[in-house]
Scaffold this motif. Structure first.
Motif, PDB file in Angstrom:
ATOM      1  N   LEU A   1     -10.837  -5.986   1.614  1.00  0.00           N
ATOM      2  CA  LEU A   1     -10.860  -4.795   2.465  1.00  0.00           C
ATOM      3  C   LEU A   1     -10.586  -5.153   3.918  1.00  0.00           C
ATOM      4  O   LEU A   1      -9.822  -4.461   4.612  1.00  0.00           O
ATOM      5  CB  LEU A   1     -12.219  -4.102   2.334  1.00  0.00           C
ATOM      6  CG  LEU A   1     -12.390  -2.810   3.153  1.00  0.00           C
ATOM      7  CD1 LEU A   1     -11.383  -1.763   2.710  1.00  0.00           C
ATOM      8  CD2 LEU A   1     -13.806  -2.270   3.006  1.00  0.00           C
ATOM      9  N   TYR A   2     -11.203  -6.248   4.381  1.00  0.00           N
ATOM     10  CA  TYR A   2     -10.949  -6.660   5.758  1.00  0.00           C
ATOM     11  C   TYR A   2      -9.486  -7.032   5.963  1.00  0.00           C
ATOM     12  O   TYR A   2      -8.887  -6.687   6.987  1.00  0.00           O
ATOM     13  CB  TYR A   2     -11.834  -7.848   6.119  1.00  0.00           C
ATOM     14  CG  TYR A   2     -11.543  -8.402   7.494  1.00  0.00           C
ATOM     15  CD1 TYR A   2     -12.078  -7.807   8.630  1.00  0.00           C
ATOM     16  CD2 TYR A   2     -10.701  -9.506   7.660  1.00  0.00           C
ATOM     17  CE1 TYR A   2     -11.795  -8.294   9.893  1.00  0.00           C
ATOM     18  CE2 TYR A   2     -10.417 -10.002   8.921  1.00  0.00           C
ATOM     19  CZ  TYR A   2     -10.967  -9.395  10.027  1.00  0.00           C
ATOM     20  OH  TYR A   2     -10.667  -9.884  11.269  1.00  0.00           O
ATOM     21  N   SER A   3      -8.909  -7.742   4.992  1.00  0.00           N
ATOM     22  CA  SER A   3      -7.495  -8.121   5.108  1.00  0.00           C
ATOM     23  C   SER A   3      -6.607  -6.898   5.164  1.00  0.00           C
ATOM     24  O   SER A   3      -5.656  -6.835   5.951  1.00  0.00           O
ATOM     25  CB  SER A   3      -7.104  -9.013   3.922  1.00  0.00           C
ATOM     26  OG  SER A   3      -7.879 -10.196   3.894  1.00  0.00           O
ATOM     27  N   ILE A   4      -6.921  -5.882   4.340  1.00  0.00           N
ATOM     28  CA  ILE A   4      -6.124  -4.662   4.336  1.00  0.00           C
ATOM     29  C   ILE A   4      -6.221  -3.945   5.677  1.00  0.00           C
ATOM     30  O   ILE A   4      -5.222  -3.504   6.246  1.00  0.00           O
ATOM     31  CB  ILE A   4      -6.576  -3.747   3.182  1.00  0.00           C
ATOM     32  CG1 ILE A   4      -6.210  -4.374   1.827  1.00  0.00           C
ATOM     33  CG2 ILE A   4      -5.937  -2.365   3.307  1.00  0.00           C
ATOM     34  CD1 ILE A   4      -6.785  -3.644   0.643  1.00  0.00           C
ATOM     35  N   VAL A   5      -7.462  -3.828   6.182  1.00  0.00           N
ATOM     36  CA  VAL A   5      -7.656  -3.144   7.466  1.00  0.00           C
ATOM     37  C   VAL A   5      -6.971  -3.898   8.604  1.00  0.00           C
ATOM     38  O   VAL A   5      -6.308  -3.305   9.465  1.00  0.00           O
ATOM     39  CB  VAL A   5      -9.161  -2.973   7.755  1.00  0.00           C
ATOM     40  CG1 VAL A   5      -9.388  -2.438   9.166  1.00  0.00           C
ATOM     41  CG2 VAL A   5      -9.794  -2.034   6.734  1.00  0.00           C
ATOM     42  N   GLU A   6      -7.118  -5.234   8.604  1.00  0.00           N
ATOM     43  CA  GLU A   6      -6.532  -6.043   9.678  1.00  0.00           C
ATOM     44  C   GLU A   6      -5.009  -5.979   9.628  1.00  0.00           C
ATOM     45  O   GLU A   6      -4.347  -5.828  10.667  1.00  0.00           O
ATOM     46  CB  GLU A   6      -7.009  -7.489   9.543  1.00  0.00           C
ATOM     47  CG  GLU A   6      -6.583  -8.399  10.681  1.00  0.00           C
ATOM     48  CD  GLU A   6      -7.235  -8.032  12.003  1.00  0.00           C
ATOM     49  OE1 GLU A   6      -6.686  -8.411  13.053  1.00  0.00           O
ATOM     50  OE2 GLU A   6      -8.283  -7.355  11.966  1.00  0.00           O
ATOM     51  N   LEU A   7      -4.449  -6.062   8.422  1.00  0.00           N
ATOM     52  CA  LEU A   7      -2.990  -5.976   8.296  1.00  0.00           C
ATOM     53  C   LEU A   7      -2.487  -4.592   8.684  1.00  0.00           C
ATOM     54  O   LEU A   7      -1.428  -4.449   9.299  1.00  0.00           O
ATOM     55  CB  LEU A   7      -2.566  -6.316   6.864  1.00  0.00           C
ATOM     56  CG  LEU A   7      -2.717  -7.786   6.457  1.00  0.00           C
ATOM     57  CD1 LEU A   7      -2.372  -7.962   4.986  1.00  0.00           C
ATOM     58  CD2 LEU A   7      -1.816  -8.672   7.300  1.00  0.00           C
ATOM     59  N   GLY A   8      -3.258  -3.560   8.337  1.00  0.00           N
ATOM     60  CA  GLY A   8      -2.883  -2.212   8.758  1.00  0.00           C
ATOM     61  C   GLY A   8      -2.903  -2.059  10.260  1.00  0.00           C
ATOM     62  O   GLY A   8      -2.016  -1.421  10.841  1.00  0.00           O
ATOM     63  N   SER A   9      -3.923  -2.655  10.897  1.00  0.00           N
ATOM     64  CA  SER A   9      -3.997  -2.591  12.362  1.00  0.00           C
ATOM     65  C   SER A   9      -2.837  -3.335  13.007  1.00  0.00           C
ATOM     66  O   SER A   9      -2.233  -2.851  13.978  1.00  0.00           O
ATOM     67  CB  SER A   9      -5.326  -3.198  12.829  1.00  0.00           C
ATOM     68  OG  SER A   9      -5.389  -3.224  14.237  1.00  0.00           O
ATOM     69  N   VAL A  10      -2.500  -4.501  12.464  1.00  0.00           N
ATOM     70  CA  VAL A  10      -1.373  -5.262  13.006  1.00  0.00           C
ATOM     71  C   VAL A  10      -0.074  -4.505  12.817  1.00  0.00           C
ATOM     72  O   VAL A  10       0.777  -4.440  13.718  1.00  0.00           O
ATOM     73  CB  VAL A  10      -1.307  -6.649  12.332  1.00  0.00           C
ATOM     74  CG1 VAL A  10      -0.011  -7.368  12.699  1.00  0.00           C
ATOM     75  CG2 VAL A  10      -2.503  -7.495  12.738  1.00  0.00           C
ATOM     76  N   SER A  11       0.095  -3.908  11.634  1.00  0.00           N
ATOM     77  CA  SER A  11       1.308  -3.141  11.376  1.00  0.00           C
ATOM     78  C   SER A  11       1.426  -1.937  12.299  1.00  0.00           C
ATOM     79  O   SER A  11       2.507  -1.635  12.833  1.00  0.00           O
ATOM     80  CB  SER A  11       1.317  -2.676   9.912  1.00  0.00           C
ATOM     81  OG  SER A  11       2.439  -1.870   9.641  1.00  0.00           O
ATOM     82  N   GLU A  12       0.296  -1.255  12.528  1.00  0.00           N
ATOM     83  CA  GLU A  12       0.319  -0.095  13.427  1.00  0.00           C
ATOM     84  C   GLU A  12       0.615  -0.521  14.861  1.00  0.00           C
ATOM     85  O   GLU A  12       1.383   0.148  15.577  1.00  0.00           O
ATOM     86  CB  GLU A  12      -1.031   0.620  13.362  1.00  0.00           C
ATOM     87  CG  GLU A  12      -1.121   1.879  14.217  1.00  0.00           C
ATOM     88  CD  GLU A  12      -0.222   3.003  13.729  1.00  0.00           C
ATOM     89  OE1 GLU A  12       0.017   3.951  14.505  1.00  0.00           O
ATOM     90  OE2 GLU A  12       0.239   2.932  12.570  1.00  0.00           O
TER      91      GLU A  12
END
Length: 259
Positions: free
Chosen positions: A25-36
């Protein structure tokens, strides 16, 4: 209170599953933040670049048409100048509204002041032309050229600052991606380590339980009772055999005496 082995296995696997889910979950959130962040930086950079180029073009266009009007006194040239003047203000306001660094804001303020100075010079010359009065055209021309030169230097500084700002955003995005990667790796090692610890604990619990069961079987009171009973029966049987042997010896001795 000691938990049964089954519940120990269930809880250990559940803990590993929850930790793995949290890491994912943390990886998904962090990758989403980086992508955004990357998407916003790209859109902002494209818009700033487009408005910056348009701002430069409109300034040069208004300087060109303004110079032509001051030479030819053609009202059509003056109309083009006024149109580019309006476009310049619009693009400048759009750049100011975008979130930029303090250095970019200061550069835009200096460009705005230089443009206002150019407009004041143009308006003064246009008033002399409208009034058909003579004025020092060479001096005004030199002042306008100086303002144009200073403005182009500010535009060069603006290009460099926009590039540096984009580079800073990209470095920030790269730093966030590296942080997410490190945390994902640490989470993976944590899951593996906890899994090994849980497996070792469960193995020891199983070994201890089996050892306890063996000891309990060996020290069972019913087993001891059976051992004692067996020993008593063996003793009785041995005594009976000895008694019968003595009787046989006695009868054999009597027979030999009678013979």
């Amino acid at each position: 209170m000691t938990l049964p082995i089954f519940w120990r296995l269930v809880l250990s696997h559940l803990g590993i599953l929850l930790l793995s889910g949290a890491a994912c979950l943390y990886s998904i959130v962090e990758l989403g933040s980086v992508s955004e962040s990357a998407r916003i930086a790209l859109i902002s950079s494209q818009q700033v670049t487009a408005d910056k180029e348009a701002l430069i073009d409109t300034f040069l266009s208004q300087a060109r048409y303004g110079g032509k009007y001051l030479i030819t006194h053609n009202q059509g040239q003056r109309g083009q100048f006024l149109q580019f003047k309006k476009d310049f203000v619009d693009y400048l306001n759009r750049l100011k509204k975008l979130e930029q660094s303090g250095s970019i804001g200061a550069t835009l303020s200096r460009i705005e002041r230089l443009n206002e100075q150019y407009q004041e010079l143009f308006d003064r010359e246009a008033s002399y032309i409208d009034a058909h009065q003579n004025y020092a055209q060479t001096r005004y021309q030199q002042e306008r050229d100086k303002i144009v030169k200073n403005t182009l230097e500010e535009f060069d500084a603006l290009k460099a600052q926009v590039g540096a700002n984009l580079q800073e955003k990209l470095e920030s995005i790269d730093s966030g991606a590296r942080t997410g990667r490190r945390i994902a790796i640490l989470s993976l090692f944590a899951v593996l380590l906890l899994g090994a610890i849980f497996s070792l604990k469960v193995s020891r619990s199983l070994e201890a339980s089996l050892s306890g069961a063996s000891v309990s079987v060996l020290t069972d009171p019913w087993t001891e009772t059976l051992k004692i009973a067996g020993a008593s029966l063996a003793t009785r049987a041995w005594n009976k055999i000895r008694l019968q042997a003595n009787r046989f010896s006695f009868f054999a001795l009597r027979s030999r005496e009678a013979w």
